[in-house]
Design a protein around this motif. Structure first.
Motif, mmCIF file in Angstrom:
data_model
loop_
_atom_site.group_PDB
_atom_site.id
_atom_site.type_symbol
_atom_site.label_atom_id
_atom_site.label_comp_id
_atom_site.label_asym_id
_atom_site.label_seq_id
_atom_site.Cartn_x
_atom_site.Cartn_y
_atom_site.Cartn_z
ATOM 1 N N HIS A 23 0.827 -1.207 0.000
ATOM 2 C CA HIS A 23 0.000 0.000 0.000
ATOM 3 C C HIS A 23 0.860 1.255 0.000
ATOM 4 O O HIS A 23 0.532 2.260 -0.666
ATOM 5 C CB HIS A 23 -0.923 -0.016 1.229
ATOM 6 N N LEU A 83 2.860 1.405 -3.768
ATOM 7 C CA LEU A 83 2.133 1.482 -5.036
ATOM 8 C C LEU A 83 2.066 2.903 -5.614
ATOM 9 O O LEU A 83 2.234 3.080 -6.829
ATOM 10 C CB LEU A 83 0.733 0.895 -4.886
ATOM 11 N N PRO A 84 1.851 3.941 -4.794
ATOM 12 C CA PRO A 84 1.863 5.299 -5.373
ATOM 13 C C PRO A 84 3.212 5.674 -5.983
ATOM 14 O O PRO A 84 3.267 6.347 -7.017
ATOM 15 C CB PRO A 84 1.521 6.197 -4.175
ATOM 16 N N ALA A 99 3.364 3.941 -9.276
ATOM 17 C CA ALA A 99 2.438 4.576 -10.215
ATOM 18 C C ALA A 99 3.014 5.875 -10.766
ATOM 19 O O ALA A 99 2.736 6.247 -11.921
ATOM 20 C CB ALA A 99 1.100 4.839 -9.537
ATOM 21 N N GLU A 100 3.798 6.587 -9.991
ATOM 22 C CA GLU A 100 4.448 7.801 -10.481
ATOM 23 C C GLU A 100 5.337 7.512 -11.684
ATOM 24 O O GLU A 100 5.522 8.370 -12.550
ATOM 25 C CB GLU A 100 5.310 8.431 -9.380
ATOM 26 N N GLU A 127 -0.869 4.630 -13.080
ATOM 27 C CA GLU A 127 -1.778 3.692 -12.403
ATOM 28 C C GLU A 127 -2.415 2.715 -13.376
ATOM 29 O O GLU A 127 -2.682 1.554 -13.033
ATOM 30 C CB GLU A 127 -2.879 4.468 -11.665
ATOM 31 N N GLU A 128 -2.673 3.178 -14.592
ATOM 32 C CA GLU A 128 -3.344 2.331 -15.574
ATOM 33 C C GLU A 128 -2.491 1.147 -16.011
ATOM 34 O O GLU A 128 -3.007 0.183 -16.610
ATOM 35 C CB GLU A 128 -3.735 3.150 -16.806
ATOM 36 N N ILE A 187 -0.664 -0.720 -13.832
ATOM 37 C CA ILE A 187 -0.437 -1.576 -12.668
ATOM 38 C C ILE A 187 -1.650 -2.465 -12.464
ATOM 39 O O ILE A 187 -2.792 -1.988 -12.463
ATOM 40 C CB ILE A 187 -0.186 -0.745 -11.396
ATOM 41 N N SER A 188 -1.439 -3.757 -12.302
ATOM 42 C CA SER A 188 -2.563 -4.664 -12.078
ATOM 43 C C SER A 188 -2.197 -5.730 -11.050
ATOM 44 O O SER A 188 -1.041 -6.166 -10.969
ATOM 45 C CB SER A 188 -3.004 -5.323 -13.386
#
Length: 386
Positions: A303, A306-307, A310-311, A315-316, A318-319
């Motif tokens: 948690h 992940l940000p 994503a940077e 975010e799109e 990451i799965s």
């Protein structure tokens, strides 16, 4: 802080590092040339690297009383020839057909990124360049030699390149992240002789065959069908001629599972089966085992990181895809400290898979991998700074 632009500036150096390592692969726990290269590169950056447990480690401290975050790369190759046709293909009878050369190059890139911003580091980053991941215990040797101490590591992160995942896509899951791998090497001593007088011999090939049959029966009759568990024999070696009953045989089996209860049961029962079958047919044996547990991704660390990931990739891209079928000996680190493990795409579904002699990886993902490492370390330390 986003490291992506800075990592792009290091792209050519990372390519040079990767291609040098790719042309000069080494297998197993003894990686003298690879370790020397990594140490030289770290020294050029201003680090004071040292050998540890067959690998290389170094630390970078910004705020001296902060937390400690570990970044890991594996360095070993596989005992197989490369058939990629690349101009920088392996010059040896072994090859980086699992991407560990890229892991090493990306972590060297991250080491440079973090070194350039050491004053902003809210704690300490420890770098782990390990041997023997393909053997399933290289990380353990470094841990046994004190890797996670002095300074004590608080959390850790690792990534693995995947040739069959589109470039720049990240997959992960929390909880069990990879299967375990338990290897059983059975060296059977029989009594060689002429095939016309089998009663005067003890046939180690027959014993090996019965062990393998019984082992497969064990998987279907004593393991819960709901548990994902597989057992395979990759090696059965014995004999020289059709009319000679051999003196010895070697059987090598590997078991993988995500299920702790199934694993514990097989680890107890399979040695019993081996012992009874060998003795039933009057042979002797030596059993050698190597054990690598499941890798575990901590939900809290995931948690938190992940940000930062994503940077770098968005975010799109990451799965959460569930655990991977392969085994990772980063598991030993994850057993000791809260950790996160991710997979980073460097190819696509039409590419050759890992451990294939024709596997090719897309080097354009280098700067993303290096930036992910650096950003995760920086942001986690910022979140846990005093």
């Amino acid at each position: 802080m986003n490291y992506l632009q800075s990592a792009q500036a290091l792209y050519e150096q990372m390519v040079r590092d990767r291609r040098h390592l790719h042309q000069h692969p080494e297998v197993g726990m003894d990686l003298p040339e690879t370790c020397s290269y990594v140490m030289a590169r770290l020294t050029e950056m201003g680090y004071q690297p040292r050998r540890l447990g067959g690998g290389v480690t170094a630390t970078l401290t910004g705020k001296p009383d902060g937390k400690v975050f570990l970044l890991r790369a594996d360095m070993d190759a596989l005992p197989m020839r490369e058939e990629s046709g690349l101009p920088f293909a392996s010059q040896r009878s072994c090859a980086h057909t699992c991407g560990h050369d890229m892991h090493t190059a990306m972590l060297l890139g991250a080491a440079q990124l973090l070194r350039d911003r050491a004053a902003e580091l809210n704690g300490t980053v420890k770098f782990m360049f390990q041997p023997g991941e393909e053997m399933g215990y290289g990380s353990k040797t470094m841990i046994d030699d004190g890797l996670l101490e002095n300074p004590k590591v608080d959390a850790a992160f690792a990534l693995h390149i995947f040739s069959t995942t589109p470039v720049g896509e990240v997959t992960y899951c929390t909880g069990v992240t990879s299967s375990s791998l338990d290897s059983f090497i059975v060296n059977i001593q029989g009594k060689g002789g002429h095939s016309s007088t089998p009663q005067l011999s003890i046939d180690p090939l027959m014993i090996a065959n019965q062990i393998y049959t019984a082992a497969n029966m064990l998987m279907t009759r004593e393991v819960d069908p709901k548990a994902t568990a597989t057992l395979s024999a990759g090696v059965l070696r014995s004999g020289t001629a059709v009319n000679i009953l051999p003196d010895t045989a070697t059987l090598q089996m590997g078991m993988r599972t995500y299920d702790k209860e199934a694993r514990a049961h097989i680890l107890e029962r399979l040695p019993q089966i081996i012992d009874h079958y060998v003795k039933a047919w009057r042979g002797d044996y030596e059993l050698v085992t190597f054990n690598c547990p499941c890798t575990y991704t901590d939900d809290t660390v995931s948690h938190e990181l992940l940000p930062a990931i994503a940077e770098i990739v968005g975010e799109e891209n990451i799965s959460n895809t569930g655990p991977m079928a392969g085994t990772e000996d980063f598991s030993y680190v994850a057993e000791a400290v809260p950790s996160m493990f991710i997979c980073l795409g460097a190819g696509g579904p039409d590419q050759y898979p890992h451990h294939n002699p024709r596997m090719v990886l897309d080097e354009s993902v280098f700067f993303q991998g290096a930036a992910i490492h650096a950003n995760c370390a920086m942001e986690w330390l910022n979140q846990h700074g005093k």
